[in-house]
Design an enzyme around this catalytic site. Structure first.
Site, PDB file in Angstrom:
ATOM      1  N   CYS A 127       0.827  -1.554   0.407  1.00  0.00           N
ATOM      2  CA  CYS A 127       0.533  -0.049  -0.236  1.00  0.00           C
ATOM      3  C   CYS A 127       0.906   0.764  -0.272  1.00  0.00           C
ATOM      4  CB  CYS A 127      -0.809   0.304   1.296  1.00  0.00           C
ATOM      5  SG  CYS A 127      -2.320  -1.798   1.304  1.00  0.00           S
ATOM      6  N   HIS A 267      -2.984   6.686   3.059  1.00  0.00           N
ATOM      7  CA  HIS A 267      -4.308   5.415   2.422  1.00  0.00           C
ATOM      8  C   HIS A 267      -4.601   5.473   2.363  1.00  0.00           C
ATOM      9  CE1 HIS A 267      -3.447   2.086   1.136  1.00  0.00           C
ATOM     10  NE2 HIS A 267      -3.755   0.825   2.370  1.00  0.00           N
ATOM     11  N   ASN A 297     -10.151  -0.456   0.368  1.00  0.00           N
ATOM     12  CA  ASN A 297      -8.712   0.049   0.195  1.00  0.00           C
ATOM     13  C   ASN A 297      -8.047  -0.736  -0.838  1.00  0.00           C
ATOM     14  OD1 ASN A 297      -6.182  -0.256   0.786  1.00  0.00           O
ATOM     15  ND2 ASN A 297      -6.231  -1.085   2.995  1.00  0.00           N
TER      16      ASN A 297
HETATM   17  O1  UT7 Z   1      -3.815  -1.795   3.588  1.00  0.00           O
HETATM   18  C1  UT7 Z   1      -3.313  -2.619   4.332  1.00  0.00           C
HETATM   19  C2  UT7 Z   1      -3.028  -2.133   6.221  1.00  0.00           C
HETATM   20  N1  UT7 Z   1      -4.253  -2.587   6.140  1.00  0.00           N
HETATM   21  C3  UT7 Z   1      -4.744  -1.392   6.636  1.00  0.00           C
HETATM   22  O2  UT7 Z   1      -4.548  -1.260   7.133  1.00  0.00           O
HETATM   23  C4  UT7 Z   1      -5.848  -2.741   7.848  1.00  0.00           C
HETATM   24  C5  UT7 Z   1      -5.689  -1.971   9.458  1.00  0.00           C
HETATM   25  N2  UT7 Z   1      -7.516  -2.712   9.935  1.00  0.00           N
HETATM   26  C6  UT7 Z   1      -8.546  -2.670  10.546  1.00  0.00           C
HETATM   27  O3  UT7 Z   1      -8.819  -1.755   9.305  1.00  0.00           O
HETATM   28  C7  UT7 Z   1      -9.009  -3.151  11.024  1.00  0.00           C
HETATM   29  O4  UT7 Z   1      -7.681  -3.907  12.268  1.00  0.00           O
HETATM   30  C8  UT7 Z   1     -10.620  -4.018  10.786  1.00  0.00           C
HETATM   31  C9  UT7 Z   1     -11.278  -3.669  10.003  1.00  0.00           C
HETATM   32  C10 UT7 Z   1      -9.226  -5.002   9.982  1.00  0.00           C
HETATM   33  C11 UT7 Z   1     -10.758  -3.908  11.770  1.00  0.00           C
HETATM   34  O5  UT7 Z   1     -11.472  -3.812  12.454  1.00  0.00           O
HETATM   35  P1  UT7 Z   1     -11.210  -3.796  14.734  1.00  0.00           P
HETATM   36  O6  UT7 Z   1     -12.084  -2.568  15.312  1.00  0.00           O
HETATM   37  O7  UT7 Z   1     -10.009  -4.229  14.558  1.00  0.00           O
HETATM   38  O8  UT7 Z   1     -12.069  -5.321  14.083  1.00  0.00           O
HETATM   39  P2  UT7 Z   1     -11.043  -6.538  15.555  1.00  0.00           P
HETATM   40  O9  UT7 Z   1     -10.552  -7.251  14.712  1.00  0.00           O
HETATM   41  O10 UT7 Z   1     -10.823  -6.471  17.052  1.00  0.00           O
HETATM   42  O11 UT7 Z   1     -12.521  -7.766  15.330  1.00  0.00           O
HETATM   43  C12 UT7 Z   1     -13.790  -7.127  16.264  1.00  0.00           C
HETATM   44  C13 UT7 Z   1     -14.734  -8.195  16.107  1.00  0.00           C
HETATM   45  C14 UT7 Z   1     -14.662  -9.303  16.298  1.00  0.00           C
HETATM   46  O12 UT7 Z   1     -15.717  -9.904  16.616  1.00  0.00           O
HETATM   47  P3  UT7 Z   1     -14.920 -10.598  17.942  1.00  0.00           P
HETATM   48  O13 UT7 Z   1     -14.368 -11.253  17.920  1.00  0.00           O
HETATM   49  O14 UT7 Z   1     -15.222  -9.812  19.146  1.00  0.00           O
HETATM   50  O15 UT7 Z   1     -16.917 -11.242  18.412  1.00  0.00           O
HETATM   51  C15 UT7 Z   1     -14.636  -9.898  14.485  1.00  0.00           C
HETATM   52  O16 UT7 Z   1     -14.296 -11.062  14.468  1.00  0.00           O
HETATM   53  O17 UT7 Z   1     -15.605  -7.948  15.088  1.00  0.00           O
HETATM   54  C16 UT7 Z   1     -15.614  -9.359  13.740  1.00  0.00           C
HETATM   55  N3  UT7 Z   1     -15.662  -8.713  12.832  1.00  0.00           N
HETATM   56  C17 UT7 Z   1     -16.830  -8.671  11.697  1.00  0.00           C
HETATM   57  N4  UT7 Z   1     -17.851  -8.515  12.344  1.00  0.00           N
HETATM   58  C18 UT7 Z   1     -18.929  -8.415  11.172  1.00  0.00           C
HETATM   59  C19 UT7 Z   1     -14.306  -8.787  11.993  1.00  0.00           C
HETATM   60  N5  UT7 Z   1     -15.003  -8.436  10.653  1.00  0.00           N
HETATM   61  C20 UT7 Z   1     -16.087  -9.081  10.609  1.00  0.00           C
HETATM   62  C21 UT7 Z   1     -16.785  -8.130   9.724  1.00  0.00           C
HETATM   63  N6  UT7 Z   1     -18.589  -8.167  10.046  1.00  0.00           N
HETATM   64  N7  UT7 Z   1     -16.183  -7.892   8.252  1.00  0.00           N
END
Ligand code: UT7
Length: 340
Positions: A127, A267, A297
C-alpha cells in the site's frame, strides 16, 4: 537531496462492477453497520472475470499521458507499483508497456549509445507503493534530468480475497492510477520531498501467498495461503504510528510545521486509522480528504485515487502544500510533500 521533480499528468481508472456492503451481507456473516462503523467503507469496485487490472492501468496511463502532452515514444521509464501482479513474470510494467505500444527494441538495428532505452520494472511496497514510486522517480531524475517517468499503480486485490474470511474481504477493492513525472514541462504538483521506510520484522502481519515458497504441482487445489491474510488490530496500531512518525520526520526535515500543511491525503485503508493519524498530528478535520467509502482499500492506488478526486473538487490551490502518507504490508511506510 534537492531534485527537480514534478507530476505533469495524472489519471485513474476503476472497474465498473461494484461490490457494496449490501452485496457482502448476502454472501457472508457481516453487516453494513459493522463495515461502516469500523472502516468507513460502503462500496468497492472489482474486476469482472473477463477483465484484468492492466486494462485499467492502460486507461489511467493514457489519461496521464494526454494531460502531460507526452507521447509513448517520450517515456523513458515505466514503473509499476503492485503487490497483485497478473503474473510472477513477465512484469506488469512489460505487460502495460506492450498495451501502450512503448518499445525500445528495434530488432537488429544498432541502438545509438546515447539514446535512453525504455526501462520497465515492477516494485512491491504494497500500500506504500505510490509514495515509494515518487522516491524512485526522484532517484531516476537525479541520474537523468531528461527522464520521462510513467509511474503506475495497479492493484487487483479482489483476486486475492478469500470471501469466506470476513475480516479481510470486506476491506479491499481494485483500481489503477498513473502519473507522468518529469524534471521539466508543466507541473500540476512539485514533489518537494519524500521519506520512506520499512521493517521486515513485521512481515507476517499482512501476507499474500501464491509465490515460490511452497512446492505445488499441476492439479493441486488452492489453499487458504493463496489469499490475503492480515492481523488487522496489530496493523492498525503500526499504521497509525508509522504514518505519524514518517510525516513528522518529513516535515521536520523541511523546516515545516503541521500548520504549513493545507491538505492531508493518507492511504485510504480505514477512516478510523486516518482520523487517529490526523488527531496525533494535530491537523484540523477540514484539511483531510478521504474517498475510501466509494472504493475500499485499493492498496498502492488509493492515494492517486484520492488525489484525482480532490483535484476534481478543486481542493489543490496554487502554492499550497499537501502531505501524503501511506502504510502497507512488509511493513512499509512513507510520506511525501507536494506543492501545487
Ligand atoms: O492497507 C494495508 C493496511 N491494512 C489496514 O490498514 C487494516 C488495518 N486494520 C483495520 O482496519 C481494522 O483492524 C479492521 C477493520 C481490519 C478490523 O477492525 P477492528 O475494530 O480492529 O476489529 P477486530 O479485528 O478487533 O474485530 C472485532 C470483532 C470480532 O468479533 P469478536 O471476536 O469481538 O466477537 C471480529 O470477528 O468484529 C468481528 N468482525 C466482523 N464482524 C462483522 C471482523 N470482521 C467483521 C466483519 N463483519 N466483516
Amino acid at each position: 537531496m534537492n531534485v527537480n521533480c514534478h507530476i505533469s499528468g495524472l489519471g485513474v481508472s476503476v472497474p465498473e462492477h461494484t461490490l457494496t456492503n449490501q452485496d457482502l451481507e448476502k454472501i457472508m456473516d457481516t453487516s453494513d453497520e459493522w463495515i461502516v462503523t469500523r472502516t468507513g467503507i460502503k462500496n468497492r469496485h472489482i474486476v469482472q472475470d473477463n477483465e484484468n487490472i492492466s486494462d485499467y492501468a492502460f486507461l489511467a496511463a493514457v489519461k496521464a499521458m494526454d494531460e502531460a502532452k507526452i507521447t509513448p515514444s517520450q517515456i523513458t521509464h515505466l514503473l509499476v507499483a503492485t503487490c497483485t501482479p497478473e503474473t510472477l513474470s513477465p512484469s506488469m510494467s512489460c505487460i502495460i508497456a506492450q498495451k501502450l505500444g512503448l518499445s525500445s527494441y528495434s530488432g537488429l538495428q544498432l541502438i545509438s549509445p546515447n539514446s535512453q532505452s525504455l526501462v520497465c520494472f515492477d516494485f512491491n511496497a504494497a500500500c506504500s507503493g505510490f509514495v515509494y514510486g515518487l522516491e524512485l522517480a526522484r532517484a531516476f531524475l537525479a541520474l537523468n534530468t531528461d527522464a520521462v517517468i510513467l509511474l503506475i499503480t495497479a492493484e487487483c486485490l479482489s483476486r486475492r480475497m478469500n470471501y469466506q474470511d470476513r475480516t479481510t474481504s470486506v476491506l479491499f477493492g481494485d483500481a489503477a492510477g498513473a502519473c507522468i513525472i518529469q524534471a521539466k514541462g508543466n507541473a500540476l504538483f512539485h514533489v518537494l520531498d519524500v521519506s520512506i521506510g520499512a521493517d521486515g520484522d513485521y512481515k507476517d502481519l499482512i501476507r499474500i501467498g501464491g509465490g515460490t515458497d511452497k512446492k505445488v504441482q499441476v492439479g493441486d487445489s488452492i489453499s487458504e495461503d493463496f489469499f490475503l491474510a492480515m492481523q488487522g488490530r496489530e496493523v492498525f496500531k503500526q499504521a497509525v504510528r508509522g504514518m505519524e512518525q514518517e510525516s513528522l520526520k518529513l516535515l521536520q526535515k523541511n523546516n515545516l510545521g503541521v500548520e504549513d500543511i493545507d491538505l492531508f491525503i493518507a492511504h485510504q485503508a480505514n477512516l478510523r486509522i486516518i482520523e487517529a493519524v490526523r488527531e496525533r498530528l494535530g491537523l484540523s478535520e477540514e484539511k483531510v480528504f478521504t474517498n475510501l467509502e466509494k472504493y475500499g482499500n485499493t492498496s498502492a492506488t488509493s492515494i492517486l485515487l484520492a488525489m484525482a478526486e480532490a483535484r476534481e473538487q478543486g481542493l489543490f490551490k496554487t502554492g499550497q502544500k499537501t502531505l501524503l502518507t501511506a502504510f502497507g504490508a512488509g511493513l512499509t511506510w512513507g510520506s511525501a510533500l507536494l506543492s501545487s
